[in-house]
Design a protein around this motif. Structure first.
Motif: not given
Length: 288
Positions: A220-246
């Motif tokens: 789930e974290a991997g899918l969220s990191f790749l942008g194909v998981g849940v909505s980016p507005e929903v806080p998940t560990w994957g989306t947080m890492i994806a946002a922080g890589r920049q």
């Protein structure tokens, strides 16, 4: 003639005491319970709302007010990490439940009914030939990105793992004398499957369930990191890492704390799963 019943599973307080005696299992249980409690009590523990914006406080480092720092929109990292844990635990539990229903059913049918064994086994092998993350991405892309589709996709991905274990055990159990005696007595097939076969599969299902839980959280974290998981507005560990890589060069805490949360959760589940496997497998228990 007396009714035939399956041998009881060796369990009870003695088994629990042996499990808790192992230091690694105790550490895993403590960490897992701590993560679960923090996630469940997030609305009462977190000092801010997970969606609260404060542009004036964007990219603030960890401190007495913002324990885990803030992100590019000034949202509190500690609060979002807690709420992201709730979603990760929900995904893990749901995927395990889905995979158990599908995988156990397929494994029982394939292992008990000889005519259905070959076609079901070939389907299971074909699904396991694909890498987990690629198959999950394909299923999510076909169904549409959402929390429900992520759960269904990961459940489909990990169900074959459980089905293979259940099938292999069922192939052995169906040839045992008490199952043959139950057939000779005219016991209905559904009763043999539920009372005599499934009853003896609780141990491997339980062990595999802990591993699938960990795999599902990682996926789930991997899918969220790749942008194909849940909505980016929903806080998940994957989306947080994806946002922080920049912002790794100037705000490494945006990826550090969600990453630590993932590592601790998955590692604790693996430790518990290893302990259960060692204690529930008679061949391994002799070496303990």
């Amino acid at each position: 003639m007396a009714a035939v019943s399956a041998p009881a599973i060796e369990a009870g307080p003695g088994l629990l005491r042996q499990l808790l005696r192992r230091r690694t299992v105790m550490i895993g249980l403590v960490v897992l319970c701590a993560v679960a409690l923090l996630a469940l009590l997030a609305p009462w523990i977190s000092p801010f709302s997970p969606s609260r914006l404060s542009i004036a406080n964007r990219l603030k480092p960890p401190g007495p007010v913002y324990w885990f720092g803030t992100d590019e929109f000034g949202r509190d990292g500690f609060t979002r990490t807690l709420y992201a844990g709730r979603l990760s635990l929900l995904v893990g539990v749901s995927v395990v439940a889905f995979a158990c229903v599908v995988g156990v059913t397929l494994g029982l049918v394939a292992g008990f009914f000889r005519r259905l064994d070959t076609p079901i086994a070939r389907v299971i092998d074909a699904m396991m030939a694909f890498p987990d993350i690629l198959l999950a991405i394909a299923l999510v892309a076909a169904l549409g990105p959402s929390l429900a589709t992520v759960i269904v996709a990961l459940g489909i991905v990990y169900a074959p793992r459980l089905a293979r274990v259940v099938r292999a055990s069922t192939l052995v159990i169906r040839e045992l004398p008490y199952v043959e005696a139950a057939r000779a007595l005219g016991v209905p097939t559904w009763r043999i499957l539920t009372r005599h076969v499934l009853r003896n599969l609780v141990s491997p299902i339980l062990v595999q369930g802990t591993f699938i839980f960990a795999y599902a959280m990682l996926a789930e974290a991997g899918l969220s990191f790749l942008g194909v998981g849940v909505s980016p507005e929903v806080p998940t560990w994957g989306t947080m890492i994806a946002a922080g890589r920049q912002y790794v060069g100037q705000a490494d805490w945006m990826t550090l704390f969600p990453g630590i949360a993932i590592v601790l959760s998955v590692l604790s589940l693996q430790l518990v799963g290893d302990g259960l496997r060692d204690l529930l497998d008679p061949r391994l228990r002799k070496d303990l």
